[in-house]
Design a protein around this motif. Structure first.
Motif, PDB file in Angstrom:
ATOM      1  N   SER A 227      -3.313  -6.394   1.634  1.00  0.00           N
ATOM      2  CA  SER A 227      -2.870  -6.761   2.809  1.00  0.00           C
ATOM      3  C   SER A 227      -1.236  -6.636   2.462  1.00  0.00           C
ATOM      4  CB  SER A 227      -3.245  -8.135   3.221  1.00  0.00           C
ATOM      5  OG  SER A 227      -2.842  -9.072   2.122  1.00  0.00           O
ATOM      6  N   ASP A 228      -0.406  -6.317   3.529  1.00  0.00           N
ATOM      7  CA  ASP A 228       1.029  -6.297   3.304  1.00  0.00           C
ATOM      8  C   ASP A 228       1.474  -5.312   2.260  1.00  0.00           C
ATOM      9  OD1 ASP A 228       1.194  -7.956   5.471  1.00  0.00           O
ATOM     10  OD2 ASP A 228       0.846  -9.689   4.126  1.00  0.00           O
ATOM     11  N   LEU A 229       0.831  -4.617   1.995  1.00  0.00           N
ATOM     12  CA  LEU A 229       1.210  -3.690   0.793  1.00  0.00           C
ATOM     13  C   LEU A 229       2.308  -2.404   1.495  1.00  0.00           C
ATOM     14  CD1 LEU A 229       0.611  -2.656  -2.223  1.00  0.00           C
ATOM     15  CD2 LEU A 229      -0.748  -0.855  -1.075  1.00  0.00           C
ATOM     16  N   PRO A 230       3.536  -2.686   0.707  1.00  0.00           N
ATOM     17  CA  PRO A 230       4.454  -1.780   1.306  1.00  0.00           C
ATOM     18  C   PRO A 230       4.447  -0.284   1.354  1.00  0.00           C
ATOM     19  CG  PRO A 230       5.416  -2.711  -0.604  1.00  0.00           C
ATOM     20  CD  PRO A 230       4.023  -3.215  -0.371  1.00  0.00           C
ATOM     21  N   ARG A 231       5.314   0.549   1.600  1.00  0.00           N
ATOM     22  CA  ARG A 231       5.429   2.045   1.469  1.00  0.00           C
ATOM     23  C   ARG A 231       5.613   2.395   0.162  1.00  0.00           C
ATOM     24  NH1 ARG A 231       8.994   6.202   5.076  1.00  0.00           N
ATOM     25  NH2 ARG A 231       8.104   8.261   3.960  1.00  0.00           N
TER      26      ARG A 231
ATOM     27  N   PHE B  56      -8.891  -4.905  -8.831  1.00  0.00           N
ATOM     28  CA  PHE B  56      -7.271  -5.002  -9.336  1.00  0.00           C
ATOM     29  C   PHE B  56      -6.574  -6.291  -9.102  1.00  0.00           C
ATOM     30  CE2 PHE B  56      -7.889  -0.399  -9.446  1.00  0.00           C
ATOM     31  CZ  PHE B  56      -7.301   0.198 -10.382  1.00  0.00           C
ATOM     32  N   ARG B  57      -5.735  -6.652  -9.777  1.00  0.00           N
ATOM     33  CA  ARG B  57      -5.167  -7.885  -9.624  1.00  0.00           C
ATOM     34  C   ARG B  57      -3.705  -7.220  -9.462  1.00  0.00           C
ATOM     35  NH1 ARG B  57      -3.953 -12.302 -14.064  1.00  0.00           N
ATOM     36  NH2 ARG B  57      -3.455 -10.468 -15.236  1.00  0.00           N
ATOM     37  N   LEU B  58      -3.135  -7.701  -8.280  1.00  0.00           N
ATOM     38  CA  LEU B  58      -1.649  -7.146  -8.061  1.00  0.00           C
ATOM     39  C   LEU B  58      -0.588  -8.194  -8.305  1.00  0.00           C
ATOM     40  CD1 LEU B  58      -1.960  -5.373  -4.545  1.00  0.00           C
ATOM     41  CD2 LEU B  58      -2.187  -4.650  -6.816  1.00  0.00           C
ATOM     42  N   ARG B  59       0.616  -8.003  -9.240  1.00  0.00           N
ATOM     43  CA  ARG B  59       1.454  -8.795  -9.370  1.00  0.00           C
ATOM     44  C   ARG B  59       2.924  -8.041  -9.015  1.00  0.00           C
ATOM     45  NH1 ARG B  59       0.860 -10.128 -15.543  1.00  0.00           N
ATOM     46  NH2 ARG B  59       0.162  -7.981 -15.521  1.00  0.00           N
ATOM     47  N   THR B  60       3.656  -8.803  -8.233  1.00  0.00           N
ATOM     48  CA  THR B  60       5.195  -8.234  -7.868  1.00  0.00           C
ATOM     49  C   THR B  60       6.203  -8.613  -8.899  1.00  0.00           C
ATOM     50  OG1 THR B  60       4.472  -8.591  -5.475  1.00  0.00           O
ATOM     51  CG2 THR B  60       6.668  -8.409  -5.905  1.00  0.00           C
ATOM     52  N   LEU B  61       6.998  -7.500  -9.300  1.00  0.00           N
ATOM     53  CA  LEU B  61       8.072  -7.861 -10.375  1.00  0.00           C
ATOM     54  C   LEU B  61       9.317  -8.222  -9.327  1.00  0.00           C
ATOM     55  CD1 LEU B  61       7.157  -4.974 -12.825  1.00  0.00           C
ATOM     56  CD2 LEU B  61       6.481  -7.434 -12.728  1.00  0.00           C
TER      57      LEU B  61
ATOM     58  N   VAL C  75      -7.111  -6.293  -4.396  1.00  0.00           N
ATOM     59  CA  VAL C  75      -7.411  -5.065  -3.674  1.00  0.00           C
ATOM     60  C   VAL C  75      -8.461  -4.336  -2.816  1.00  0.00           C
ATOM     61  CG1 VAL C  75      -7.226  -2.343  -4.276  1.00  0.00           C
ATOM     62  CG2 VAL C  75      -5.841  -3.869  -5.398  1.00  0.00           C
ATOM     63  N   THR C  76      -8.615  -3.922  -1.889  1.00  0.00           N
ATOM     64  CA  THR C  76      -9.732  -3.709  -1.096  1.00  0.00           C
ATOM     65  C   THR C  76      -9.984  -2.110  -1.565  1.00  0.00           C
ATOM     66  OG1 THR C  76      -9.075  -5.125   0.616  1.00  0.00           O
ATOM     67  CG2 THR C  76     -10.834  -3.312   1.250  1.00  0.00           C
ATOM     68  N   VAL C  77     -11.308  -1.910  -1.879  1.00  0.00           N
ATOM     69  CA  VAL C  77     -11.732  -0.619  -2.196  1.00  0.00           C
ATOM     70  C   VAL C  77     -12.751  -0.309  -1.326  1.00  0.00           C
ATOM     71  CG1 VAL C  77     -13.004   0.795  -3.949  1.00  0.00           C
ATOM     72  CG2 VAL C  77     -11.545  -1.094  -4.535  1.00  0.00           C
TER      73      VAL C  77
ATOM     74  N   ASN D 214       0.691   1.736  12.138  1.00  0.00           N
ATOM     75  CA  ASN D 214       0.444   0.267  11.858  1.00  0.00           C
ATOM     76  C   ASN D 214       1.038  -0.147  10.811  1.00  0.00           C
ATOM     77  OD1 ASN D 214      -1.044   1.208   9.458  1.00  0.00           O
ATOM     78  ND2 ASN D 214      -2.941   1.365  10.736  1.00  0.00           N
ATOM     79  N   GLY D 215       1.884   0.872   9.794  1.00  0.00           N
ATOM     80  CA  GLY D 215       2.561   0.276   8.734  1.00  0.00           C
ATOM     81  C   GLY D 215       1.642   0.087   7.541  1.00  0.00           C
ATOM     82  N   GLU D 216       0.234   0.365   7.606  1.00  0.00           N
ATOM     83  CA  GLU D 216      -0.492   0.061   6.505  1.00  0.00           C
ATOM     84  C   GLU D 216      -0.155   1.283   5.520  1.00  0.00           C
ATOM     85  OE1 GLU D 216      -5.135   1.175   5.697  1.00  0.00           O
ATOM     86  OE2 GLU D 216      -4.748  -0.586   7.127  1.00  0.00           O
ATOM     87  N   SER D 217      -0.300   0.838   4.127  1.00  0.00           N
ATOM     88  CA  SER D 217      -0.046   1.685   2.758  1.00  0.00           C
ATOM     89  C   SER D 217      -1.431   1.936   1.952  1.00  0.00           C
ATOM     90  CB  SER D 217       1.081   1.202   2.100  1.00  0.00           C
ATOM     91  OG  SER D 217       1.419   2.319   1.182  1.00  0.00           O
ATOM     92  N   THR D 218      -1.719   2.885   1.714  1.00  0.00           N
ATOM     93  CA  THR D 218      -2.954   3.189   1.032  1.00  0.00           C
ATOM     94  C   THR D 218      -2.573   4.162  -0.248  1.00  0.00           C
ATOM     95  OG1 THR D 218      -4.199   3.057   3.077  1.00  0.00           O
ATOM     96  CG2 THR D 218      -5.252   4.103   1.315  1.00  0.00           C
TER      97      THR D 218
END
Length: 512
Positions: free
Chosen positions: A420-424, A135-140, A463-465, A398-402
């Motif tokens: 990394s640093d994926l928010p809730r 996956f590629r992640l893009r922030t809007l 994204v880490t799978v 640890n604040g990790e979101s999955t």
């Protein structure tokens, strides 16, 4: 471990405070202590770490879990000979006279794979596909506060935020197309009516037949209907109550159903936009509304789930069929946010716990699907797309979101996706592109587009799978939780034991 549980509970409360529409001075002080509490919790876990601890399960809890796993494994092993004999007997019964003869003179017909074997093969294929997914992640960028809701319409994503705005995004270019400002309070919910109902409304307002509409609800007590091509608000409905959820129900001429922060349901005619029913359905805020064919499902902050039949042949369209309280659902509590997703006779529930609840809405039987390996997980979202159940999970330590993926209809664990640093993740929308690839949008502190890359893509994705060995088994179990979720880690068993037979549902499955 008493202090650890207390700190976990405090952190859970603080995380839930942060997503409220507004905070008091006292609540702001509590939130400011999150870093201090998290550091203290990390110190305690480090002190308790060692051979007796496995991911937050220590001492007697670990031994108990090992015994449970060993007992279930022994049961499964013991069942294998019986299963083998049953398969052989079934194959023997499938032999008929006149079939081909083997070298020993016995007659056989080719034996087709059983439904169980076909399901296993399909699951393995799906698992292998997702293990290789990229996956590629893009922030809007654009919202100035937490994103509370999102829906997808064609190549557009519409998001609502506590900043009172509704924004329209063109996903392929990751650009903001329109800013729909008009609400005076935080936007809490969105809904996109089906195309055929949009055509009907377009004729009413003398707009192009291809016009698409989106509905938004807000704490300002208004539901607004927006035309996406122009960004124009074609209608504003005043509900006299802060709107906490809404849903479009495509039954007959269509209805808009709104839920209030005081537990009231209101039904509005899609053709006339007039109120046709008000119902005091819940004791607390209605946090979720979903339709499935002629049924409507509502859930509230106190943990109650109601099932309604919708009909345009009655003066009052809603008729309650079932109601299940928090003593059955196991939901409710400090978080006060229940989200549901129906599928046939089952309703998947997320309510801030480490598991996904599964309610058979006809019988009231509850099962539980583990969505986190310890009690430190918070499940905020549960959603479905064809063949997949999707659950978000946030680790309060640890604040990790999955994002966890499960195969449907078996509810078997596939993979976990994280970055990394994926928010809730507080809201989720998904659809398939013309090429069959997945596009998702997650909202919370950030609005993020997840774009699945083709298998031939050479570069590494964002994204880490991974697969969590503690979720390997199909973790469905009877649900009788304690207040602090001490029994959250479940006993592995076969999902087929709790899966409802397809013939038991009078309603064809509609995936929302």
């Amino acid at each position: 471990m008493g202090e650890v549980r207390k700190l976990q509970k405090k952190l859970r409360q603080i995380e839930n405070l942060e997503i409220k529409i507004s905070l008091t001075l006292e609540e702001k002080i509590k939130v400011s202590k999150k870093g201090e509490l998290r550091s203290r919790l990390a110190e305690l876990l480090l002190q308790h770490s060692g051979p007796q601890q496995i991911q937050g399960i220590v001492g007697k809890e670990e031994d108990k879990m090992k015994r449970q796993v060993e007992e279930v494994t022994e049961q499964l092993v013991a069942c294998r000979p019986a299963l083998k004999i049953a398969r052989e007997e079934r194959r023997e019964n499938e032999r008929i006279d006149g079939s081909q003869t083997d070298g020993r003179g016995e007659t056989h017909l080719p034996v087709s794979p059983s439904a169980e074997e076909q399901e296993d093969a399909e699951f393995k294929s799906r698992k292998q596909t997702w293990e290789k997914a990229k996956f590629r992640l893009r922030t809007l960028e654009g919202h100035s506060d937490i994103i509370t809701c999102a829906v997808a319409v064609d190549n557009l994503v519409i998001s609502g935020s506590r900043d009172t705005t509704v924004k329209v995004w063109h996903v392929p270019t990751a650009t903001e197309q329109r800013n729909l400002g008009g609400h005076s309070g935080g936007v809490t919910c969105l809904s996109a009516p089906p195309l055929e109902y949009c055509r009907r409304l377009a004729r009413v307002f003398d707009l192009a037949e291809k016009e698409r509409f989106v509905l938004s609800g807000s704490t300002d007590c208004c539901v607004r209907i927006w035309a996406l091509s122009s960004g124009q608000c074609v209608k504003s409905i005043y509900t006299f109550n802060a709107v906490s959820s809404l849903c479009f129900t495509p039954e007959g001429e269509g209805f808009i159903v709104t839920g209030s922060d005081a537990g009231k349901l209101q039904v509005w005619s899609w053709s006339s936009l007039e109120n046709c029913q008000s119902e005091n359905a819940h004791l607390d805020a209605v946090t979720t509304l979903q339709s499935q064919g002629p049924l409507l499902f509502s859930g509230s902050a106190e943990g109650c789930v109601c099932v309604w039949e919708v009909s345009d042949e009655r003066t009052e369209p809603l008729r309650r069929l079932h109601v299940w309280g928090p003593e059955v659902t196991g939901c409710g509590g400090d978080d006060g946010r229940l989200i549901l997703s129906p599928r046939g006779d089952r309703v998947f529930l997320s309510c801030g716990k480490a598991s996904i609840r599964i309610l058979n809405w006809r019988t009231g039987v509850m099962t539980r699907l583990t969505n986190h390996s310890s009690t430190a997980g918070v499940t905020d979202c549960v959603n479905q797309i064809p063949g997949l159940l999707i659950g978000s999970c946030f680790d309060i330590i640890n604040g990790e979101s999955t994002i966890n993926l499960f195969s449907l209809p078996q509810s078997k664990y596939l993979v976990s996706l994280t970055s990394s640093d994926l928010p809730r993740i507080l809201c989720f929308a998904a659809w398939l592109t013309a090429s069959g690839d997945h596009r998702w949008v997650t909202g919370g502190r950030n609005l993020i587009v997840w774009e699945q890359l083709p298998g031939s893509f050479k570069k590494r994705g964002d994204v880490t799978v991974r697969r969590d060995s503690r979720l390997e088994y199909c973790l469905l179990e009877s649900d009788r939780d304690s207040e602090d979720e001490q029994s959250e880690d479940s006993i592995p068993q076969d999902a087929s034991e709790t899966e409802e037979p397809a013939s038991s549902s009078w309603l064809s499955c509609v995936l929302q």
